[in-house]
Scaffold this motif. Structure first.
Motif, PDB file in Angstrom:
ATOM      1  N   GLU A   1       0.846  -1.187   0.000  1.00 29.88           N
ATOM      2  CA  GLU A   1       0.000   0.000   0.000  1.00 29.88           C
ATOM      3  C   GLU A   1       0.889   1.248   0.000  1.00 29.88           C
ATOM      4  OE1 GLU A   1      -3.765   1.697  -0.103  1.00 29.88           O
ATOM      5  OE2 GLU A   1      -3.337  -0.435  -0.006  1.00 29.88           O
ATOM      6  N   PRO A   2       0.702   2.155  -0.954  1.00 33.67           N
ATOM      7  CA  PRO A   2       1.539   3.361  -0.984  1.00 33.67           C
ATOM      8  C   PRO A   2       1.110   4.350   0.096  1.00 33.67           C
ATOM      9  CG  PRO A   2      -0.098   3.502  -2.688  1.00 33.67           C
ATOM     10  CD  PRO A   2      -0.243   2.135  -2.068  1.00 33.67           C
ATOM     11  N   TRP A   3       1.991   5.259   0.378  1.00 33.75           N
ATOM     12  CA  TRP A   3       1.697   6.348   1.292  1.00 33.75           C
ATOM     13  C   TRP A   3       1.156   7.483   0.438  1.00 33.75           C
ATOM     14  CZ3 TRP A   3       5.515  10.165   3.829  1.00 33.75           C
ATOM     15  CH2 TRP A   3       4.930  10.749   4.945  1.00 33.75           C
ATOM     16  N   VAL A   4      -0.021   7.998   0.738  1.00 33.40           N
ATOM     17  CA  VAL A   4      -0.645   9.061  -0.051  1.00 33.40           C
ATOM     18  C   VAL A   4      -0.702  10.323   0.807  1.00 33.40           C
ATOM     19  CG1 VAL A   4      -2.714   9.791  -1.306  1.00 33.40           C
ATOM     20  CG2 VAL A   4      -1.992   7.382  -1.364  1.00 33.40           C
ATOM     21  N   VAL A   5      -0.125  11.406   0.271  1.00 34.42           N
ATOM     22  CA  VAL A   5      -0.078  12.662   1.022  1.00 34.42           C
ATOM     23  C   VAL A   5      -0.741  13.778   0.220  1.00 34.42           C
ATOM     24  CG1 VAL A   5       2.017  12.039   2.275  1.00 34.42           C
ATOM     25  CG2 VAL A   5       2.226  13.263   0.118  1.00 34.42           C
ATOM     26  N   ARG A   6      -1.224  14.772   0.959  1.00 32.18           N
ATOM     27  CA  ARG A   6      -1.802  15.952   0.311  1.00 32.18           C
ATOM     28  C   ARG A   6      -0.709  16.706  -0.432  1.00 32.18           C
ATOM     29  NH1 ARG A   6      -2.920  19.545   4.097  1.00 32.18           N
ATOM     30  NH2 ARG A   6      -1.812  18.334   5.648  1.00 32.18           N
ATOM     31  N   ARG A   7      -1.089  17.444  -1.444  1.00 29.17           N
ATOM     32  CA  ARG A   7      -0.127  18.185  -2.253  1.00 29.17           C
ATOM     33  C   ARG A   7       0.672  19.176  -1.397  1.00 29.17           C
ATOM     34  NH1 ARG A   7       1.795  18.259  -7.587  1.00 29.17           N
ATOM     35  NH2 ARG A   7       3.357  19.878  -7.464  1.00 29.17           N
ATOM     36  N   ALA A   8       0.037  19.827  -0.426  1.00 24.05           N
ATOM     37  CA  ALA A   8       0.740  20.783   0.432  1.00 24.05           C
ATOM     38  C   ALA A   8       1.852  20.100   1.222  1.00 24.05           C
ATOM     39  CB  ALA A   8      -0.241  21.474   1.369  1.00 24.05           C
ATOM     40  N   VAL A   9       1.596  18.880   1.679  1.00 25.75           N
ATOM     41  CA  VAL A   9       2.608  18.116   2.410  1.00 25.75           C
ATOM     42  C   VAL A   9       3.766  17.779   1.478  1.00 25.75           C
ATOM     43  CG1 VAL A   9       3.047  15.944   3.632  1.00 25.75           C
ATOM     44  CG2 VAL A   9       0.920  17.199   4.048  1.00 25.75           C
ATOM     45  N   TRP A  10       3.452  17.328   0.274  1.00 22.78           N
ATOM     46  CA  TRP A  10       4.478  16.999  -0.721  1.00 22.78           C
ATOM     47  C   TRP A  10       5.336  18.230  -1.032  1.00 22.78           C
ATOM     48  CZ3 TRP A  10       7.032  13.175  -2.712  1.00 22.78           C
ATOM     49  CH2 TRP A  10       7.690  13.322  -3.935  1.00 22.78           C
ATOM     50  N   ASP A  11       4.687  19.374  -1.239  1.00 19.61           N
ATOM     51  CA  ASP A  11       5.418  20.598  -1.559  1.00 19.61           C
ATOM     52  C   ASP A  11       6.372  20.990  -0.436  1.00 19.61           C
ATOM     53  OD1 ASP A  11       4.131  20.721  -4.014  1.00 19.61           O
ATOM     54  OD2 ASP A  11       2.666  22.226  -3.353  1.00 19.61           O
ATOM     55  N   LYS A  12       5.936  20.852   0.822  1.00 20.85           N
ATOM     56  CA  LYS A  12       6.815  21.157   1.966  1.00 20.85           C
ATOM     57  C   LYS A  12       7.991  20.191   2.013  1.00 20.85           C
ATOM     58  CE  LYS A  12       4.554  24.237   4.676  1.00 20.85           C
ATOM     59  NZ  LYS A  12       5.009  25.222   5.574  1.00 20.85           N
ATOM     60  N   PHE A  13       7.728  18.913   1.742  1.00 21.77           N
ATOM     61  CA  PHE A  13       8.800  17.920   1.723  1.00 21.77           C
ATOM     62  C   PHE A  13       9.839  18.267   0.658  1.00 21.77           C
ATOM     63  CE2 PHE A  13      10.678  14.108  -0.124  1.00 21.77           C
ATOM     64  CZ  PHE A  13      11.318  13.591   0.985  1.00 21.77           C
ATOM     65  N   ILE A  14       9.383  18.556  -0.545  1.00 19.10           N
ATOM     66  CA  ILE A  14      10.290  18.889  -1.645  1.00 19.10           C
ATOM     67  C   ILE A  14      11.099  20.138  -1.308  1.00 19.10           C
ATOM     68  CG2 ILE A  14      10.407  19.639  -4.062  1.00 19.10           C
ATOM     69  CD1 ILE A  14       9.922  16.613  -3.630  1.00 19.10           C
ATOM     70  N   ALA A  15      10.450  21.156  -0.750  1.00 19.49           N
ATOM     71  CA  ALA A  15      11.165  22.379  -0.369  1.00 19.49           C
ATOM     72  C   ALA A  15      12.247  22.057   0.663  1.00 19.49           C
ATOM     73  CB  ALA A  15      10.191  23.421   0.178  1.00 19.49           C
ATOM     74  N   GLY A  16      11.919  21.221   1.629  1.00 20.24           N
ATOM     75  CA  GLY A  16      12.904  20.829   2.639  1.00 20.24           C
ATOM     76  C   GLY A  16      14.066  20.061   2.037  1.00 20.24           C
ATOM     77  N   ALA A  17      13.747  19.154   1.113  1.00 14.27           N
ATOM     78  CA  ALA A  17      14.806  18.380   0.456  1.00 14.27           C
ATOM     79  C   ALA A  17      15.729  19.301  -0.340  1.00 14.27           C
ATOM     80  CB  ALA A  17      14.198  17.319  -0.456  1.00 14.27           C
ATOM     81  N   LYS A  18      15.162  20.255  -1.038  1.00 15.92           N
ATOM     82  CA  LYS A  18      15.976  21.199  -1.811  1.00 15.92           C
ATOM     83  C   LYS A  18      16.844  22.072  -0.912  1.00 15.92           C
ATOM     84  CE  LYS A  18      13.029  21.505  -5.895  1.00 15.92           C
ATOM     85  NZ  LYS A  18      12.151  22.376  -6.697  1.00 15.92           N
ATOM     86  N   ASN A  19      16.368  22.336   0.309  1.00 15.92           N
ATOM     87  CA  ASN A  19      17.131  23.140   1.256  1.00 15.92           C
ATOM     88  C   ASN A  19      18.115  22.332   2.089  1.00 15.92           C
ATOM     89  OD1 ASN A  19      16.073  25.685   0.609  1.00 15.92           O
ATOM     90  ND2 ASN A  19      14.237  25.269   1.795  1.00 15.92           N
ATOM     91  N   GLY A  20      18.159  21.021   1.866  1.00 14.88           N
ATOM     92  CA  GLY A  20      19.149  20.176   2.525  1.00 14.88           C
ATOM     93  C   GLY A  20      18.792  19.670   3.906  1.00 14.88           C
ATOM     94  N   ILE A  21      17.554  19.815   4.351  1.00 15.82           N
ATOM     95  CA  ILE A  21      17.240  19.382   5.712  1.00 15.82           C
ATOM     96  C   ILE A  21      17.242  17.869   5.882  1.00 15.82           C
ATOM     97  CG2 ILE A  21      15.936  21.472   6.223  1.00 15.82           C
ATOM     98  CD1 ILE A  21      13.388  19.804   6.097  1.00 15.82           C
ATOM     99  N   PHE A  22      17.239  17.141   4.785  1.00 13.30           N
ATOM    100  CA  PHE A  22      17.299  15.675   4.873  1.00 13.30           C
ATOM    101  C   PHE A  22      18.691  15.127   4.588  1.00 13.30           C
ATOM    102  CE2 PHE A  22      12.860  16.648   3.619  1.00 13.30           C
ATOM    103  CZ  PHE A  22      12.255  16.221   4.780  1.00 13.30           C
ATOM    104  N   ASP A  23      19.680  15.982   4.508  1.00 15.60           N
ATOM    105  CA  ASP A  23      21.047  15.548   4.231  1.00 15.60           C
ATOM    106  C   ASP A  23      21.696  15.088   5.535  1.00 15.60           C
ATOM    107  OD1 ASP A  23      20.564  16.379   1.671  1.00 15.60           O
ATOM    108  OD2 ASP A  23      21.753  18.198   1.813  1.00 15.60           O
ATOM    109  N   PHE A  24      21.531  13.813   5.840  1.00  6.80           N
ATOM    110  CA  PHE A  24      22.158  13.284   7.054  1.00  6.80           C
ATOM    111  C   PHE A  24      22.882  11.997   6.763  1.00  6.80           C
ATOM    112  CE2 PHE A  24      18.477  10.515   7.249  1.00  6.80           C
ATOM    113  CZ  PHE A  24      17.384  11.316   7.127  1.00  6.80           C
TER     114      PHE A  24
END
Length: 73
Positions: free
Chosen positions: A50-73
Motif C-alpha cells: 500500500e503506498p503512502w498518499v499525502v496531500r499536495r501541500a505536504v508533498w510541496d513542503k517535503f520537496i522544499a525541505g529536500a531542496k534546502n538540505g534538511i534531509f542531508d544526514f
C-alpha cells in the motif's frame, strides 16, 4: 483518508510512476501525482505494498525541505 475507487485504479496502474534513483539499483522511491492533487509514494522494492498518499501541500513542503538540505544526514 479513504481512497476513492478512481484513485485506487490510478495507483494500481503501472503508468505515471516517477522513480527517484541513485543509479545504483534498488533502494529507490517512486512518486505518482494523482488526479485529486495528492501524491502517492512507494518503495520500488515493494511495489505491491500500500503506498503512502499525502496531500499536495505536504508533498510541496517535503520537496522544499529536500531542496534546502534538511534531509542531508
Amino acid at each position: 483518508m479513504e481512497l476513492s475507487e478512481k484513485i485506487g485504479r490510478e495507483i494500481a496502474s503501472p503508468t505515471g510512476w516517477i522513480t527517484a534513483s541513485s543509479g545504483q539499483g534498488g533502494e529507490c522511491l517512486e512518486a505518482k501525482h494523482l488526479s485529486d492533487g495528492r501524491v502517492a509514494l512507494r518503495d520500488t522494492e515493494q511495489p505491491d505494498a500500500e503506498p503512502w498518499v499525502v496531500r499536495r501541500a505536504v508533498w510541496d513542503k517535503f520537496i522544499a525541505g529536500a531542496k534546502n538540505g534538511i534531509f542531508d544526514f
